[in-house]
Design a protein around this motif. Structure first.
Motif, mmCIF file in Angstrom:
data_model
loop_
_atom_site.group_PDB
_atom_site.id
_atom_site.type_symbol
_atom_site.label_atom_id
_atom_site.label_comp_id
_atom_site.label_asym_id
_atom_site.label_seq_id
_atom_site.Cartn_x
_atom_site.Cartn_y
_atom_site.Cartn_z
ATOM 1 N N TRP A 119 -11.602 -3.135 6.176
ATOM 2 C CA TRP A 119 -12.095 -4.101 5.185
ATOM 3 C C TRP A 119 -13.328 -4.828 5.695
ATOM 4 O O TRP A 119 -14.278 -5.070 4.941
ATOM 5 N N THR A 157 -7.056 -0.954 -2.468
ATOM 6 C CA THR A 157 -7.064 -2.041 -1.493
ATOM 7 C C THR A 157 -6.655 -1.585 -0.101
ATOM 8 O O THR A 157 -6.691 -2.378 0.839
ATOM 9 N N SER A 163 -11.483 -1.728 -0.638
ATOM 10 C CA SER A 163 -11.018 -3.099 -0.426
ATOM 11 C C SER A 163 -12.156 -4.014 -0.010
ATOM 12 O O SER A 163 -12.301 -5.127 -0.536
ATOM 13 N N PRO A 186 -6.838 -3.174 -9.077
ATOM 14 C CA PRO A 186 -6.696 -2.719 -7.685
ATOM 15 C C PRO A 186 -5.480 -1.806 -7.538
ATOM 16 O O PRO A 186 -4.436 -2.044 -8.137
ATOM 17 N N TYR A 188 -2.739 -0.597 -5.010
ATOM 18 C CA TYR A 188 -2.127 -0.988 -3.741
ATOM 19 C C TYR A 188 -1.410 0.199 -3.108
ATOM 20 O O TYR A 188 -0.688 0.930 -3.780
ATOM 21 N N ASN A 201 -6.007 -4.652 5.207
ATOM 22 C CA ASN A 201 -6.932 -4.471 4.083
ATOM 23 C C ASN A 201 -6.338 -4.989 2.779
ATOM 24 O O ASN A 201 -7.026 -5.619 1.968
ATOM 25 N N ASN A 202 -5.050 -4.719 2.563
ATOM 26 C CA ASN A 202 -4.388 -5.157 1.336
ATOM 27 C C ASN A 202 -4.426 -6.676 1.181
ATOM 28 O O ASN A 202 -4.766 -7.197 0.116
ATOM 29 N N ALA A 205 -8.063 -8.143 0.776
ATOM 30 C CA ALA A 205 -8.583 -7.881 -0.568
ATOM 31 C C ALA A 205 -7.885 -8.743 -1.607
ATOM 32 O O ALA A 205 -8.515 -9.213 -2.563
#
Length: 473
Positions: A119, A157, A163, A186, A188, A201-202, A205
């Motif tokens: 990210w 994401t 992301s 988004p 996931y 990253n999840n 974001a």
């Protein structure tokens, strides 16, 4: 007329986009493959069909009926899309594939070798580096709009480009076009993919989505895969055994996301007896600024007789309603009518062979079964669109803003904590220029704030104020 600009970021976002644009053309009865007999485009008033919602059509040619893809190319019609990826493999399809004449080369942004599933590399490195290029693409697309209503962003994401760069673009939209709606889809990850850093990253974001998006329609890969597997078993297993050559999980998962977006935007593209526009979704579905994540659901398997029957029976409409509200058909892992769900708002969109009394009966069933806050039982939006999806006589699409969405944030935070408490893989992020550890702490704080808000709404009780009685002396 509402016009939208679609922004596809990363491999996932552009794969969804590559499946989306042919489906849009199909709903307008514009075949992609050339016809055997080339017909001259005939003049027909298309004001009711709002072809310009997702395509740039010059004013002189807005009344032309386009019979095939070549008609669009000959009349210089362009998809209102901006395609961004730090790897050019997916975006290259828009230059060489069947739809190559439909995309504007000025709105294709690529690089090599990608964002490395990081990210920070997408947001802190590639974002500032390509900011001016992306801003020029935005200006070019916005200037060609007569009545721009919103941006639709699509990205995953779990990786780096989607992301990181996806949320950087969302940040840019909030800065440069603050009065234009920003709708985001988004995707996931499940947490079991080959991207070890996806929990970081999840969450990073998600914090940017909470901060900059107007409405968020999240999609989870684990739900998409379950839907595809269920659809596969019901469609193929009963016809002489499995047909593996007819089954592609990734393609089918992308089509489900596309179907959701087509339902979501149907009111902006087609007429309706009780029509709606995307701005009404934000107004009716987001009661608090933090409560902008919305669950979507619909029947992914065409009901029996839906194609050949002249009209849709009451039984079939009941099946569509139950499917649209069932937890197994939600694109995110929630049960909107379950015992742990408290509804803040909801929307039912009927397409095709639907009338207002059908939706009213569905609303009464939701009100009888679901839990609500003391003020939200009447927060229910109804909409009717005249045009059904291809191959169907009718379809029902549901949107729920529910406290059960807290499960997504709990899931994200749990996977994040498992890495963060050990400080694993942090050096990949901290070595990036302009990255600060505060990004992590701000993300944790944002998610915890949302979870606290959901918890407060679940525990909210009606305030009973006794009638005032005059005091007798």
């Amino acid at each position: 007329m509402s016009e939208f600009i679609v922004i596809q970021v990363g491999q996932c976002g552009n794969q969804i986009g590559s499946a989306m644009w042919p489906q849009i053309l199909q709903e307008y009865n514009v075949p992609i493959t050339p016809t055997t007999i080339q017909e001259t485009p005939t003049i027909k008033n298309q004001s009711d069909y709002r072809f310009s919602s997702f395509f740039n059509v010059s004013k002189a040619k807005q009344d032309i009926q386009f019979n095939c893809l070549q008609d669009l190319i000959d009349n210089k019609v362009k998809a209102r899309a901006i395609c961004i990826d730090m790897e050019d493999s997916v975006v290259a399809r828009f230059k060489t594939g069947k739809l190559k004449g439909l995309f504007d080369d000025k709105c294709l942004v690529t690089n090599y070798p990608g964002s490395g599933n990081n990210w920070a590399e997408g947001f802190c490195e590639h974002g500032p580096q390509y900011q001016e290029v992306i801003l020029n693409c935005l200006r070019h697309s916005v200037e060609r709009c007569d009545s721009l209503h919103g941006f639709l962003t699509m990205f995953s994401t779990g990786g780096g480009t989607g992301s990181g760069l996806g949320t950087f673009v969302l940040n840019m939209l909030a800065d440069f076009y603050p009065k234009i709606e920003r709708f985001s889809t988004p995707v996931y990850s499940t947490g079991t993919e080959d991207v070890i850093t996806s929990p970081y990253n999840n969450l990073l974001a998600t914090q940017k989505l909470l901060e900059h998006a107007t409405c968020v329609f999240p999609v989870e890969n684990r739900c998409l895969l379950n839907i595809v597997n269920t659809k596969y078993r019901k469609t193929f297993m009963g016809k002489g055994g499995p047909h593996l050559t007819m089954f592609s999980a990734t393609d089918d998962m992308n089509r489900i996301v596309v179907d959701m977006l087509l339902h979501l935007t149907s009111g902006s593209r087609f007429p309706g007896r009780l029509n709606f526009d995307m701005n009404e979704i934000n107004t009716n579905m987001v009661p608090f600024p933090e409560m902008k994540f919305i669950s979507s659901g619909f029947n992914h398997i065409t009901t029996s007789g839906g194609i050949t029957a002249k009209s849709t029976s009451s039984r079939q409409k009941e099946e569509m309603f139950l499917a649209a509200c069932h937890r197994s058909n939600q694109l995110i892992q929630v049960d909107p009518l379950g015992p742990k769900s408290v509804l803040l708002s909801s929307t039912l969109i009927g397409r095709g062979d639907y009338i207002i009394t059908d939706l009213q009966s569905h609303i009464e069933k939701i009100q009888a079964k679901a839990k609500f806050t003391p003020w939200s039982k009447k927060s229910m939006k109804l909409a009717l669109c005249n045009v059904a999806p291809n191959g169907q006589k009718a379809a029902l699409f549901s949107l729920f803003n529910t406290t059960a969405l807290s499960g997504l944030f709990v899931h994200l935070k749990g996977h994040f904590d498992s890495l963060f408490r050990k400080k694993a893989h942090l050096h990949h992020y901290t070595k990036m220029n302009n990255f600060d550890m505060n990004y992590f702490y701000e993300s944790i704080e944002a998610v915890e704030t949302v979870l606290q808000k959901y918890d407060e709404l679940e525990k909210m009780k009606p305030l009973n104020v006794p009638r005032l009685k005059p005091q007798i002396r």
